[in-house]
Design a protein around this motif. Structure first.
Motif, PDB file in Angstrom:
ATOM      1  N   TRP A   8       8.144  -9.434 -13.935  1.00 12.87           N
ATOM      2  CA  TRP A   8       7.944  -8.356 -14.896  1.00 12.87           C
ATOM      3  C   TRP A   8       8.755  -7.128 -14.482  1.00 12.87           C
ATOM      4  N   GLY A   9       8.687  -6.783 -13.192  1.00 16.70           N
ATOM      5  CA  GLY A   9       9.435  -5.629 -12.704  1.00 16.70           C
ATOM      6  C   GLY A   9      10.928  -5.797 -12.886  1.00 16.70           C
ATOM      7  N   ARG A  10      11.403  -7.006 -12.658  1.00 17.27           N
ATOM      8  CA  ARG A  10      12.841  -7.277 -12.794  1.00 17.27           C
ATOM      9  C   ARG A  10      13.264  -7.283 -14.252  1.00 17.27           C
ATOM     10  N   THR A  11      12.540  -8.050 -15.072  1.00 15.42           N
ATOM     11  CA  THR A  11      12.919  -8.214 -16.468  1.00 15.42           C
ATOM     12  C   THR A  11      12.909  -6.895 -17.224  1.00 15.42           C
ATOM     13  N   SER A  12      11.916  -6.066 -16.956  1.00 23.86           N
ATOM     14  CA  SER A  12      11.830  -4.785 -17.650  1.00 23.86           C
ATOM     15  C   SER A  12      12.550  -3.664 -16.892  1.00 23.86           C
ATOM     16  N   GLN A  13      13.272  -4.042 -15.839  1.00 27.04           N
ATOM     17  CA  GLN A  13      14.075  -3.110 -15.037  1.00 27.04           C
ATOM     18  C   GLN A  13      13.279  -1.867 -14.636  1.00 27.04           C
ATOM     19  N   ARG A  14      12.109  -2.108 -14.062  1.00 26.39           N
ATOM     20  CA  ARG A  14      11.218  -1.035 -13.639  1.00 26.39           C
ATOM     21  C   ARG A  14      11.728  -0.335 -12.391  1.00 26.39           C
ATOM     22  N   THR A  15      11.417   0.935 -12.315  1.00 22.59           N
ATOM     23  CA  THR A  15      11.629   1.720 -11.116  1.00 22.59           C
ATOM     24  C   THR A  15      10.276   2.284 -10.732  1.00 22.59           C
ATOM     25  N   GLY A  16       9.866   2.009  -9.498  1.00 22.65           N
ATOM     26  CA  GLY A  16       8.569   2.492  -9.060  1.00 22.65           C
ATOM     27  C   GLY A  16       8.086   1.777  -7.826  1.00 22.65           C
ATOM     28  N   LEU A  17       6.803   1.938  -7.568  1.00 24.44           N
ATOM     29  CA  LEU A  17       6.197   1.431  -6.345  1.00 24.44           C
ATOM     30  C   LEU A  17       5.071   0.455  -6.674  1.00 24.44           C
ATOM     31  N   PHE A  18       5.194  -0.774  -6.153  1.00 29.28           N
ATOM     32  CA  PHE A  18       4.108  -1.737  -6.177  1.00 29.28           C
ATOM     33  C   PHE A  18       3.304  -1.547  -4.904  1.00 29.28           C
ATOM     34  N   LYS A  19       1.978  -1.524  -5.025  1.00 25.49           N
ATOM     35  CA  LYS A  19       1.093  -1.528  -3.861  1.00 25.49           C
ATOM     36  C   LYS A  19       0.222  -2.771  -3.969  1.00 25.49           C
ATOM     37  N   PHE A  20       0.340  -3.644  -2.984  1.00 26.57           N
ATOM     38  CA  PHE A  20      -0.466  -4.849  -2.926  1.00 26.57           C
ATOM     39  C   PHE A  20      -1.440  -4.708  -1.764  1.00 26.57           C
ATOM     40  N   ALA A  21      -2.707  -5.061  -1.969  1.00 27.31           N
ATOM     41  CA  ALA A  21      -3.711  -4.963  -0.906  1.00 27.31           C
ATOM     42  C   ALA A  21      -4.550  -6.234  -0.899  1.00 27.31           C
ATOM     43  N   ASP A  22      -4.825  -6.742   0.306  1.00 25.59           N
ATOM     44  CA  ASP A  22      -5.695  -7.922   0.413  1.00 25.59           C
ATOM     45  C   ASP A  22      -7.115  -7.487   0.743  1.00 25.59           C
ATOM     46  N   GLU A  23      -8.016  -8.465   0.834  1.00 29.35           N
ATOM     47  CA  GLU A  23      -9.430  -8.155   1.052  1.00 29.35           C
ATOM     48  C   GLU A  23      -9.722  -7.635   2.449  1.00 29.35           C
ATOM     49  N   ARG A  24      -8.788  -7.800   3.391  1.00 35.48           N
ATOM     50  CA  ARG A  24      -9.001  -7.311   4.760  1.00 35.48           C
ATOM     51  C   ARG A  24      -8.394  -5.926   4.992  1.00 35.48           C
ATOM     52  N   GLY A  25      -7.794  -5.349   3.969  1.00 28.64           N
ATOM     53  CA  GLY A  25      -7.247  -4.001   4.096  1.00 28.64           C
ATOM     54  C   GLY A  25      -5.749  -3.951   4.350  1.00 28.64           C
ATOM     55  N   LYS A  26      -5.107  -5.095   4.427  1.00 31.99           N
ATOM     56  CA  LYS A  26      -3.652  -5.097   4.603  1.00 31.99           C
ATOM     57  C   LYS A  26      -3.010  -4.627   3.308  1.00 31.99           C
ATOM     58  N   GLU A  27      -2.014  -3.763   3.443  1.00 32.91           N
ATOM     59  CA  GLU A  27      -1.309  -3.253   2.278  1.00 32.91           C
ATOM     60  C   GLU A  27       0.188  -3.449   2.460  1.00 32.91           C
ATOM     61  N   ILE A  28       0.824  -3.888   1.397  1.00 35.99           N
ATOM     62  CA  ILE A  28       2.284  -4.027   1.383  1.00 35.99           C
ATOM     63  C   ILE A  28       2.783  -3.221   0.193  1.00 35.99           C
ATOM     64  N   ARG A  29       3.772  -2.379   0.462  1.00 31.36           N
ATOM     65  CA  ARG A  29       4.380  -1.550  -0.585  1.00 31.36           C
ATOM     66  C   ARG A  29       5.795  -2.051  -0.836  1.00 31.36           C
ATOM     67  N   VAL A  30       6.138  -2.150  -2.102  1.00 30.84           N
ATOM     68  CA  VAL A  30       7.459  -2.633  -2.494  1.00 30.84           C
ATOM     69  C   VAL A  30       8.027  -1.658  -3.514  1.00 30.84           C
ATOM     70  N   VAL A  31       9.217  -1.141  -3.219  1.00 31.77           N
ATOM     71  CA  VAL A  31       9.870  -0.188  -4.107  1.00 31.77           C
ATOM     72  C   VAL A  31      10.919  -0.916  -4.933  1.00 31.77           C
ATOM     73  N   LEU A  32      10.844  -0.699  -6.248  1.00 32.04           N
ATOM     74  CA  LEU A  32      11.833  -1.249  -7.176  1.00 32.04           C
ATOM     75  C   LEU A  32      12.707  -0.115  -7.709  1.00 32.04           C
ATOM     76  N   SER A  33      13.962  -0.429  -7.919  1.00 35.26           N
ATOM     77  CA  SER A  33      14.874   0.493  -8.576  1.00 35.26           C
ATOM     78  C   SER A  33      15.642  -0.300  -9.628  1.00 35.26           C
ATOM     79  N   ASP A  34      15.427   0.029 -10.870  1.00 41.45           N
ATOM     80  CA  ASP A  34      16.034  -0.694 -11.990  1.00 41.45           C
ATOM     81  C   ASP A  34      15.810  -2.205 -11.876  1.00 41.45           C
ATOM     82  N   GLY A  35      14.611  -2.575 -11.461  1.00 45.44           N
ATOM     83  CA  GLY A  35      14.238  -3.981 -11.398  1.00 45.44           C
ATOM     84  C   GLY A  35      14.640  -4.697 -10.123  1.00 45.44           C
TER      85      GLY A  35
END
Length: 184
Positions: A8-35
């Motif tokens: 979705w981020g790629r196809t719609s060429q999004r720019t922004g920040l994804f924040k993913f979090a698991d049930e144990r508190g681990k967080e992964i941040r992924v920055v997109l620029s134009d998808g």
């Protein structure tokens, strides 16, 4: 699914920040620029880029600590500092940042549960060490790893116990993924 989110981020060429979090508190941040994926980070201290550099032997802990001190004082990217100080090459910096980003994103594919947020923002990365990863490549790799993980889980019961030993990995054997085999 994770694959759908990344596509979705790629196809719609999004720019922004994804924040993913698991049930144990681990967080992964992924920055997109134009998808495109241009940066990632994790709050898991064991899985940070500095440890990745140490694991692969690219530079010493002292070199990395010095680079992060410069980063804290000046705002310069630690990767750029290491390159400027000739501790690693620009190619090594970009390669390891790219590999680590792929590792971070693919990790989320293996989570059984988690949450996500997407914050549309303008890309604020100004570093010469910015990576540019095609999300489709990451989706394929994440799906491949999830399939391998599922096959492993089908053969190895979750309550299995294995004792460590001093046996070395037979690198002449045919392994589907040598890094996974050596880790296991």
């Amino acid at each position: 699914s994770m694959a759908d989110l990344i596509q979705w981020g790629r196809t719609s060429q999004r720019t922004g920040l994804f924040k993913f979090a698991d049930e144990r508190g681990k967080e992964i941040r992924v920055v997109l620029s134009d998808g495109r994926i241009v940066f990632s980070s994790t709050n898991d201290k064991r899985e940070r880029w500095r440890n990745y550099l140490l694991y692969h032997g690219f530079c010493s802990e002292e070199d990395i600590e010095a680079a992060f001190r410069v980063q804290a004082a000046t705002g310069a990217a630690a990767a750029a500092v290491l390159v400027q100080e000739k501790k690693i090459t620009q190619e090594q910096a970009l390669t390891t940042l790219t590999e680590k980003t792929i590792e971070d994103v693919c990790d989320v594919f293996l989570w059984s549960e988690g949450t996500f947020e997407f914050e549309p923002t303008k890309a604020a990365l100004k570093s010469s060490m910015t990576i540019n990863v095609d999300p489709i490549h990451v989706v394929w790799e994440g799906l491949r790893r999830a399939e391998i993980w599922n096959r492993m889980n089908a053969y190895i019961h979750q309550n299995s116990f294995f004792e460590s030993n001093d046996d070395t990995l037979d690198l002449s054997a045919k392994w589907e993924d040598v890094l996974v085999a050596s880790h296991v």
